[in-house]
Design a protein around this motif. Structure first.
Motif, mmCIF file in Angstrom:
data_model
loop_
_atom_site.group_PDB
_atom_site.id
_atom_site.type_symbol
_atom_site.label_atom_id
_atom_site.label_comp_id
_atom_site.label_asym_id
_atom_site.label_seq_id
_atom_site.Cartn_x
_atom_site.Cartn_y
_atom_site.Cartn_z
ATOM 1 N N ASP A 309 0.805 -1.218 0.000
ATOM 2 C CA ASP A 309 0.000 0.000 0.000
ATOM 3 C C ASP A 309 0.841 1.272 0.000
ATOM 4 O O ASP A 309 0.310 2.381 0.058
ATOM 5 C CB ASP A 309 -0.935 0.012 1.215
ATOM 6 C CG ASP A 309 -0.157 0.029 2.540
ATOM 7 O OD1 ASP A 309 1.047 -0.323 2.523
ATOM 8 O OD2 ASP A 309 -0.745 0.402 3.569
ATOM 9 N N VAL A 310 2.182 1.140 -0.061
ATOM 10 C CA VAL A 310 3.025 2.306 0.137
ATOM 11 C C VAL A 310 2.860 3.339 -0.979
ATOM 12 O O VAL A 310 2.751 4.545 -0.715
ATOM 13 C CB VAL A 310 4.504 1.885 0.291
ATOM 14 C CG1 VAL A 310 5.041 1.272 -0.992
ATOM 15 C CG2 VAL A 310 5.349 3.084 0.689
ATOM 16 N N LEU A 312 0.288 3.729 -3.023
ATOM 17 C CA LEU A 312 -1.057 4.292 -2.931
ATOM 18 C C LEU A 312 -1.139 5.362 -1.856
ATOM 19 O O LEU A 312 -1.757 6.412 -2.055
ATOM 20 C CB LEU A 312 -2.062 3.174 -2.643
ATOM 21 C CG LEU A 312 -3.537 3.595 -2.550
ATOM 22 C CD1 LEU A 312 -3.998 4.179 -3.878
ATOM 23 C CD2 LEU A 312 -4.403 2.399 -2.160
ATOM 24 N N SER A 313 -0.487 5.132 -0.720
ATOM 25 C CA SER A 313 -0.533 6.112 0.369
ATOM 26 C C SER A 313 0.175 7.408 -0.020
ATOM 27 O O SER A 313 -0.270 8.507 0.324
ATOM 28 C CB SER A 313 0.087 5.530 1.640
ATOM 29 O OG SER A 313 1.474 5.297 1.473
ATOM 30 N N GLU A 316 -1.989 9.353 -2.402
ATOM 31 C CA GLU A 316 -3.082 10.017 -1.681
ATOM 32 C C GLU A 316 -2.607 11.342 -1.091
ATOM 33 O O GLU A 316 -3.332 12.346 -1.120
ATOM 34 C CB GLU A 316 -3.604 9.100 -0.573
ATOM 35 C CG GLU A 316 -4.859 9.612 0.125
ATOM 36 C CD GLU A 316 -6.055 9.707 -0.800
ATOM 37 O OE1 GLU A 316 -6.899 10.600 -0.577
ATOM 38 O OE2 GLU A 316 -6.147 8.895 -1.752
ATOM 39 N N LEU A 317 -1.375 11.364 -0.602
ATOM 40 C CA LEU A 317 -0.815 12.608 -0.073
ATOM 41 C C LEU A 317 -0.655 13.665 -1.164
ATOM 42 O O LEU A 317 -0.719 14.864 -0.891
ATOM 43 C CB LEU A 317 0.548 12.344 0.566
ATOM 44 C CG LEU A 317 0.572 11.502 1.845
ATOM 45 C CD1 LEU A 317 2.008 11.201 2.247
ATOM 46 C CD2 LEU A 317 -0.157 12.225 2.976
ATOM 47 N N ASN A 360 4.291 13.472 6.749
ATOM 48 C CA ASN A 360 3.322 12.421 7.025
ATOM 49 C C ASN A 360 3.904 11.008 7.012
ATOM 50 O O ASN A 360 3.181 10.039 7.258
ATOM 51 C CB ASN A 360 2.179 12.497 6.012
ATOM 52 C CG ASN A 360 1.323 13.735 6.191
ATOM 53 O OD1 ASN A 360 0.431 13.771 7.018
ATOM 54 N ND2 ASN A 360 1.605 14.775 5.410
ATOM 55 N N THR A 361 5.192 10.885 6.689
ATOM 56 C CA THR A 361 5.832 9.560 6.676
ATOM 57 C C THR A 361 7.227 9.691 7.266
ATOM 58 O O THR A 361 7.718 10.795 7.524
ATOM 59 C CB THR A 361 5.960 9.004 5.246
ATOM 60 O OG1 THR A 361 7.007 9.701 4.554
ATOM 61 C CG2 THR A 361 4.652 9.137 4.476
#
Length: 368
Positions: A309-310, A312-313, A316-317, A360-361
């Motif tokens: 999912d990395v 995709l995440s 999204e950001l 955010n990461t």
């Protein structure tokens, strides 16, 4: 500048994107469009790319202050001949969007000399693997070269007026002789496409006897052959209108390959090392990632873990940000991070991307 009527023949990726760019800075201009297929005309109207559309090339030409021929090269030359017989506005500007210029310029001067028109060749150097009006993108030409090739029908005011009309493209404008344009593009565009297709044909034949060829084809091979997926009709037309220049590049490359073959046969390790080192140095010297001395591609590199999912995440950001390209530079394995390369149109989007990803990461972000 007063309100103008712009007529764009060809509502595909290039013509549609030109229309959107013109509308961005000149919303009061009337944009008329021609396309042979109902499908592209309907999409262009539905998306507001053009104000009116027709399936008859001659219908809107007499109404236009500027006519842009965004159709294949041979069709461009045929339309120049048709325009010569139409009752056009006095001093109308006619231009094109073809990838080769010499034959188009010669056709324009052959058919339009003696008419009260202006003509300048044009080549917006941007594209996409997508096609049609559905793919039209207002940002397509941002930071890209937009080349003008003046002719005997180009007045002192022609190019400045076009630059104003096209200001919403956010391109970088360059003027060059048509024949020199074709010589330069034969080296950096036309021959590389030919080489990519040749490599694919060679590898496909080789894979018949060595089946793992298809499985191992990644990394450098993938990068070198990506452009082999380009639309064949366009490239056939390009080679047919720039044959001498491309043939010259083929002959030159044959000699270079023969030289390397001789070095291998002679087991001259030092000279082979010099060959690769020279290529590395020359690539660093060439402004491949710059246009006009200014950065034109804006990349970030993100070290990402092996989780499904990395990506995709991260996407999204970056929602709402205009991306040019995204790719994984290394295959993910359990013991290493992959490198996610994301390319943006401008420095503002790249800076925003770095900020939100780092905020955010815990991924390491690098700007090269």
């Amino acid at each position: 500048m007063s309100k103008k009527t712009i007529y764009i023949a060809g509502l595909g990726l290039i013509g549609g994107s030109l229309a959107l760019g013109i509308k961005r800075d000149h919303p009061d201009y009337e944009i008329l469009g021609y396309n042979r297929s109902d499908y592209s005309r309907n999409i262009a109207l539905e998306r507001g790319i053009v104000d009116r559309a027709t399936g008859d090339f001659k219908e809107f030409a007499p109404l236009a202050d500027v006519i842009i021929l965004a159709v294949p090269i041979k069709q461009t030359m045929a339309y120049l001949k048709e325009l010569a017989d139409l009752d056009l506005k006095d001093n109308v500007i006619i231009t094109d969007a073809g990838s080769t210029k010499r034959e188009i310029v010669e056709a324009a001067e052959r058919y339009l000399t003696g008419k009260n028109v202006q003509f300048v060749g044009s080549h917006p150097m941007a594209g996409s693997h997508k096609s049609g009006a559905i793919a039209a993108d207002v940002t397509l030409f941002e930071n890209a070269y937009y080349i003008f090739t003046p002719t005997s029908l180009t007045k002192e005011t022609t190019i400045p007026e076009l630059k104003d009309i096209l200001s919403g493209l956010k391109s970088r404008y360059v003027e060059i002789d048509a024949a020199e344009h074709d010589r330069v593009t034969s080296q950096i565009s036309h021959f590389p496409h030919l080489l990519a297709s040749g490599l694919m044909e060679q590898a496909a034949d080789y894979a018949q006897a060595h089946e793992m060829t298809n499985h191992f084809a990644a990394g450098g091979f993938r990068d070198m052959t990506r452009i082999a997926e380009s639309e064949p009709g366009m490239w056939a037309s390009i080679l047919m209108t720039n044959g001498p220049a491309v043939l010259d590049r083929i002959e030159d490359f044959k000699k270079r390959l023969d030289h390397v073959a001789d070095l291998i046969k002679a087991e001259d390790e030092s000279a082979i090392w010099e060959f690769f080192d020279n290529g590395r140095k020359k690539r660093k010297e060439m402004e491949i990632h710059k246009k006009g001395g200014v950065e034109s591609a804006f990349d970030i590199f993100v070290d990402v873990p092996d989780r499904e999912d990395v990506i995709l995440s991260i996407m999204e950001l970056l929602r709402g940000t205009s991306l040019v390209n995204i790719r994984i530079n290394e295959e993910n394995r359990e013991d290493i991070h992959g490198i996610l390369q994301i390319t943006f149109k401008n420095e503002k989007d790249r800076k925003h991307a770095r900020t939100v990803i780092e905020a955010n990461t815990d991924y390491h972000v690098v700007i090269a």
